[in-house]
Design an enzyme around this catalytic site. Structure first.
Site, PDB file in Angstrom:
ATOM      1  N   TYR A 139       0.824  -1.215   0.000  1.00  0.00           N
ATOM      2  CA  TYR A 139       0.000   0.000   0.000  1.00  0.00           C
ATOM      3  C   TYR A 139       0.856   1.262   0.000  1.00  0.00           C
ATOM      4  CZ  TYR A 139      -4.776  -1.684   0.709  1.00  0.00           C
ATOM      5  OH  TYR A 139      -6.015  -2.229   0.553  1.00  0.00           O
ATOM      6  N   LYS A 194       2.440 -15.322   2.886  1.00  0.00           N
ATOM      7  CA  LYS A 194       2.641 -16.099   1.659  1.00  0.00           C
ATOM      8  C   LYS A 194       4.128 -16.428   1.603  1.00  0.00           C
ATOM      9  CE  LYS A 194       1.137 -17.853  -2.243  1.00  0.00           C
ATOM     10  NZ  LYS A 194       0.194 -19.002  -2.312  1.00  0.00           N
ATOM     11  N   ASP A 226      -3.795 -17.971   0.774  1.00  0.00           N
ATOM     12  CA  ASP A 226      -4.810 -18.648  -0.056  1.00  0.00           C
ATOM     13  C   ASP A 226      -5.565 -19.698   0.765  1.00  0.00           C
ATOM     14  OD1 ASP A 226      -2.386 -20.032   0.079  1.00  0.00           O
ATOM     15  OD2 ASP A 226      -2.448 -20.755  -1.993  1.00  0.00           O
ATOM     16  N   ASP A 250      -6.677  -6.589   3.997  1.00  0.00           N
ATOM     17  CA  ASP A 250      -7.769  -5.903   3.297  1.00  0.00           C
ATOM     18  C   ASP A 250      -8.741  -6.936   2.745  1.00  0.00           C
ATOM     19  OD1 ASP A 250      -9.191  -3.780   2.003  1.00  0.00           O
ATOM     20  OD2 ASP A 250      -8.210  -4.342   0.123  1.00  0.00           O
ATOM     21  N   ASP A 254     -12.667  -8.340   4.499  1.00  0.00           N
ATOM     22  CA  ASP A 254     -13.956  -8.273   3.791  1.00  0.00           C
ATOM     23  C   ASP A 254     -14.610  -9.655   3.772  1.00  0.00           C
ATOM     24  OD1 ASP A 254     -13.844  -5.562   3.154  1.00  0.00           O
ATOM     25  OD2 ASP A 254     -14.407  -5.892   1.056  1.00  0.00           O
TER      26      ASP A 254
HETATM   27  C1  IPM Z   1     -10.504  -0.667   3.688  1.00  0.00           C
HETATM   28  C2  IPM Z   1     -10.700  -0.069   2.311  1.00  0.00           C
HETATM   29  C3  IPM Z   1      -9.491   0.804   1.987  1.00  0.00           C
HETATM   30  C4  IPM Z   1      -8.292  -0.112   1.957  1.00  0.00           C
HETATM   31  C5  IPM Z   1      -9.628   1.628   0.707  1.00  0.00           C
HETATM   32  C6  IPM Z   1     -10.849   2.508   0.722  1.00  0.00           C
HETATM   33  C7  IPM Z   1      -8.397   2.454   0.434  1.00  0.00           C
HETATM   34  O1  IPM Z   1     -10.891  -1.075   1.377  1.00  0.00           O
HETATM   35  O2  IPM Z   1     -10.429   0.115   4.657  1.00  0.00           O
HETATM   36  O3  IPM Z   1     -10.440  -1.882   3.793  1.00  0.00           O
HETATM   37  O4  IPM Z   1      -8.004  -0.722   0.922  1.00  0.00           O
HETATM   38  O5  IPM Z   1      -7.617  -0.209   2.974  1.00  0.00           O
HETATM   39 MG    MG Z   2     -11.030  -3.022   2.205  1.00  0.00          MG
END
Ligand code: IPM
Ligand code: MG
Length: 360
Positions: A139, A194, A226, A250, A254
């Site tokens: 990042y 990884k 993975d 990240d 999710d």
């Molecule tokens: C998160 C989001 C951010 C990230 C984006 C909006 C830059 O997806 O907070 O997970 O990738 O960290």
């Molecule tokens: Mg995210």
């Protein structure tokens, strides 16, 4: 009266303004001395000041004890140069405030077990804490950019490149955060990397193993990313604390959030070494439902609870908010995202009001 806590309130874009308003309402119901100051961030700040993270907003955040953040982003900014896109605001805040430790709990509320896309028995009672390193990795790694390839499969072709990197101290401090957190939970840490392919990951694994020696009471295991993605849907309850880098975190956070069937319920905290923090819901700005008054404010309200606990030392107030949220769920109140037959559908403001009622 106790100490006055300074909170920077940054609602941002889309549903951000609606959900943050409800969290502010809840905070103001508590008998605490809070100084709340609001500022623009993201697309809203770009529209007003030409930058997603104006100097004045950054300064307000730096001087606050904590930041309560809504969400940023809208499709209409997708064509802007990267430095002006709303996402740069959150990345800039993370970097400038040194918010390296990101806590993303994935909790399946008993009342919402049936909202998951997985079988109820796989997720009932699920309680995972993902700890994502937030200021390093690909990042922020330099160099990055666009250039003309001089080697590789297509010399002469335009190429984009980024740099994945982690230094030993960066890994050490996030590993300690994870082990400390595990001590307060079920004393298990899964480190995700990884290491079979990446040098960054091999260092990550070596350092985590070394730090683990200071925490003999915590069990450590390692998983390739993975496989971790697969195990999360196969047997999610096997996990307690997951610690991983910025990019893998990240993606996995999710995935873990969706297991609970209710991303509208999940808070998050991003802390620096002084325990100054930024608190935001795990979901985004949801431009498709913005302004309709239907967004779920509970993730933001629960983020405010995390803020009270982690940055402001107001544990009792945090507990009260979390109990109030449980209570409104038990009353059967649901926003659209968590609605199921037999429950009562409510809007954003009604949900916020119900939490305020439960606190009284
Ligand atoms: C998160 C989001 C951010 C990230 C984006 C909006 C830059 O997806 O907070 O997970 O990738 O960290
Ligand atoms: Mg995210």
């Amino acid at each position: 009266m106790s100490k006055t806590h300074k909170i920077a309130v940054l609602p941002g874009d889309g549903i951000g303004t609606e959900i943050v308003a409800e969290a502010v309402k809840v905070l103001q119901t508590l008998d605490l001395s809070l100084e709340l100051e609001q500022a623009l961030v993201g697309g809203a700040a770009f529209d007003a000041h030409g930058h997603p993270l104006p100097e004045s907003t950054l300064k307000l955040a730096q001087q606050a004890d904590a930041v309560l953040f809504g969400a940023v982003g809208d499709w209409k900014y997708d064509q802007l140069e990267r430095q002006f896109r709303p996402e740069q605001a959150i990345l800039g805040l993370r970097k400038n405030l040194g918010l390296f430790a990101n806590f993303r709990p994935a909790i399946c509320y008993e009342q919402l077990t049936h909202a998951s896309s997985l079988k109820p028995e796989l997720v009932a009672g699920l309680d995972i804490l993902i700890i994502r390193e937030l200021t390093g990795d690909i990042y922020f790694g330099q160099p990055r950019g666009r250039r003309t390839a001089t080697d590789g499969h297509f010399p002469g072709a335009p190429e984009g490149f980024d740099t994945m990197r982690y230094s030993r101290p960066e890994i050490e401090r996030i590993a300690r955060v994870a082990f400390e957190a595990a001590r307060k939970r079920n004393k298990r840490v899964t480190s995700v990397d990884k290491a079979n392919v990446l040098e960054t990951s091999q260092l990550w694994r070596d350092v985590v193993i070394e730090i683990a020696k200071d925490y003999p009471d915590v069990a450590l295991d390692h998983m390739y990313v993975d496989n971790a993605a697969m195990q999360l849907v196969k047997e999610p309850k096997k996990f307690d604390v997951v610690v991983t880098g910025n990019l893998f975190g990240d993606i996995l956070s999710d995935e873990a959030a969706m297991l609970t069937g209710s991303i509208g319920m999940l808070p998050s905290a991003s802390l620096n070494s002084q325990r100054q923090g930024l608190y935001e819901p795990s979901h985004g700005s949801a431009p498709d439902i913005a302004g309709k008054g239907v967004a779920n404010p509970l993730a933001t309200i629960l983020s405010a609870a995390m803020m009270l606990r982690y940055s402001l030392g107001e544990e009792a107030a945090a507990d009260r908010i979390e109990r109030a949220v449980q209570q409104v769920l038990s009353q059967g109140l649901r926003t659209g995202d968590i609605y199921s037959e037999g429950t009562t559908r409510v809007g954003t403001v009604q949900m916020g009001d119900a939490v305020v009622q439960a606190l009284r």
